[in-house]
Design an enzyme around this catalytic site. Structure first.
Site, PDB file in Angstrom:
ATOM      1  N   ILE A 136      -2.566   0.763  -3.881  1.00 48.77           N
ATOM      2  CA  ILE A 136      -4.051   0.706  -3.755  1.00 48.77           C
ATOM      3  C   ILE A 136      -4.392  -0.320  -2.624  1.00 48.77           C
ATOM      4  CG2 ILE A 136      -6.072  -0.709  -4.622  1.00 48.77           C
ATOM      5  CD1 ILE A 136      -6.020   2.124  -5.885  1.00 48.77           C
ATOM      6  N   VAL A 139      -3.397   1.365   0.917  1.00 48.63           N
ATOM      7  CA  VAL A 139      -4.260   2.425   1.208  1.00 48.63           C
ATOM      8  C   VAL A 139      -5.619   1.935   1.731  1.00 48.63           C
ATOM      9  CG1 VAL A 139      -5.428   4.362   0.558  1.00 48.63           C
ATOM     10  CG2 VAL A 139      -3.088   4.126   0.020  1.00 48.63           C
ATOM     11  N   GLU A 140      -6.007   0.747   0.882  1.00 50.42           N
ATOM     12  CA  GLU A 140      -7.354   0.084   1.288  1.00 50.42           C
ATOM     13  C   GLU A 140      -7.364  -0.562   2.409  1.00 50.42           C
ATOM     14  OE1 GLU A 140     -10.263   0.891  -0.019  1.00 50.42           O
ATOM     15  OE2 GLU A 140      -9.855   1.795  -1.785  1.00 50.42           O
ATOM     16  N   THR A 141      -6.590  -1.527   2.482  1.00 53.58           N
ATOM     17  CA  THR A 141      -6.682  -2.334   3.672  1.00 53.58           C
ATOM     18  C   THR A 141      -5.305  -2.773   4.618  1.00 53.58           C
ATOM     19  OG1 THR A 141      -6.268  -4.449   2.284  1.00 53.58           O
ATOM     20  CG2 THR A 141      -8.522  -3.550   2.564  1.00 53.58           C
ATOM     21  N   TYR A 338      -6.826  11.001  -2.491  1.00 52.64           N
ATOM     22  CA  TYR A 338      -6.715   9.364  -2.468  1.00 52.64           C
ATOM     23  C   TYR A 338      -5.589   8.984  -3.701  1.00 52.64           C
ATOM     24  CZ  TYR A 338      -8.036   4.307  -3.246  1.00 52.64           C
ATOM     25  OH  TYR A 338      -7.936   3.127  -3.531  1.00 52.64           O
TER      26      TYR A 338
END
Length: 356
Positions: A136, A139-141, A338
């Site tokens: 998570i 992928v996010e940041t 995602y």
């Protein structure tokens, strides 16, 4: 974000998160060319919203008016939330390549090594595997490297009062962002943070895990025990908060996220299997009766399953049988692409970590 992140943005497999990843660069380009900033103090509807918010939440009226009034219209943001033109093909292979790649895997390995104790504790306390949390945040940041350069107050005000009417769900999305603006200002009041300081994505998501304000309020935790929650600088807080978010959205400890599936083409009822989309609906036996045989231990899976289709452009789609835990990953972002990217990035980092 969370399940509250704009759903439409992430239904586009090949472009959704690439927009988020490049938002800071786009923002810098637009700043140089933009017209003079429009502050929301000039907008009567924004000030009426501020007055109503202050009364309902018991906040200082002038503080709320000043906070919203000093927010600036971000002229490039409304176009970023519009769906892409019809006919843009989804491509799982291309989408995957954006996230399961050497730079992100190496960064994930460093993040895991630096935060091994916190990840292990989160797995023990919440039952969420470390590799899912690592996936998570990666992928996010990119493990905190790209948390967004927009002032959150500007992003939320823009999408509250200037959400594009051309969007097919404009009224619903506008109301969503107004609720997030309300949550954000309530959070800033409670924590004593200047509402003009926090930076985040063009949609107002914040920190390593890109939490929207309502998700921060509901699921963020002080995992490092320092008496405050800091999802920007505390990797421990981010780790614990992501794990807590998953538990709050139905994560079941020990359950796989998905299984391989094989089709009996002679009896395949593909349309019926895909009709519920990613919502787990069928038993393993029920899927088999419709021509989709769940492989391995999945054939004996006790809970409901969904047939998840991942399109590959002009090539044949890929399919898996998603469990309730796969569905839980999609509550962070409503997209099967995602979810698979998160799962596969986490697995890739775990595999690299296991190399002697």
């Amino acid at each position: 974000m969370t399940s509250l992140i704009v759903k439409t943005i992430f239904l586009i497999a090949t472009s959704a998160l690439s927009v988020s990843a490049t938002a800071k660069n786009d923002h810098k380009k637009h700043v140089a060319k933009a017209a003079p900033a429009q502050h929301y103090a000039q907008r009567a509807e924004a000030m009426r919203f501020a007055d109503d918010l202050a009364e309902r939440r018991g906040l200082d009226r002038e503080w709320v008016r000043q906070a919203i009034g000093q927010a600036r219209l971000l002229r490039e943001v409304p176009r970023l939330v519009l769906p892409p033109p019809r006919g843009v093909p989804k491509n799982w292979a291309a989408y995957r390549a954006r996230f399961v790649e050497p730079v992100r895997i190496r960064a994930g390995l460093r993040f895991w090594q630096d935060n091994a104790e916190a990840l292990a504790r989160a797995e023990r306390e919440y039952g969420v595997p470390a590799e899912i949390i690592v996936g998570i945040i990666g992928v996010e940041t990119l493990y905190g490297q790209h948390m967004g350069g927009y002032r959150v107050i500007d992003a939320l005000a823009t999408l509250s009062f200037d959400f594009p009417d051309a969007h097919p769900r404009a009224a619903e999305r506008r109301a969503f962002f107004q609720r997030e603006l309300e949550q954000f200002l309530t959070l800033m009041d409670r924590t004593g943070i200047d509402p003009h300081d926090p930076r985040g994505s063009y949609a107002g998501a914040m920190g390593m895990g890109q939490f929207m304000p309502s998700s921060w309020t509901r699921w963020a935790v002080d995992f490092d025990g320092d008496g405050r929650i800091d999802l920007w600088r505390s990797a421990q807080d981010a780790i614990g908060s992501v794990a807590n978010y998953f538990v709050g959205h139905g994560w079941t400890a020990g359950m796989p996220t998905h299984y391989a599936v094989r089709f009996d083409t002679a009896g395949l009822q593909l349309d019926e299997l895909l009709a519920p989309d990613i919502l787990p609906t069928f038993s393993a036996a029920g899927m088999a009766a419709k021509g989709a045989q769940v492989q391995g231990e999945g054939a004996h899976h006790a809970g409901p399953l969904a047939l998840v289709e991942l399109q590959n452009g002009a090539d044949a789609p890929s399919y898996v049988a998603g469990t309730e835990n796969f569905y839980a990953v999609t509550r962070y972002n409503w997209s099967s692409y995602y979810a698979m990217a998160v799962i596969e990035l986490g697995r890739a980092v775990a595999a690299q970590r296991a190399v002697p």
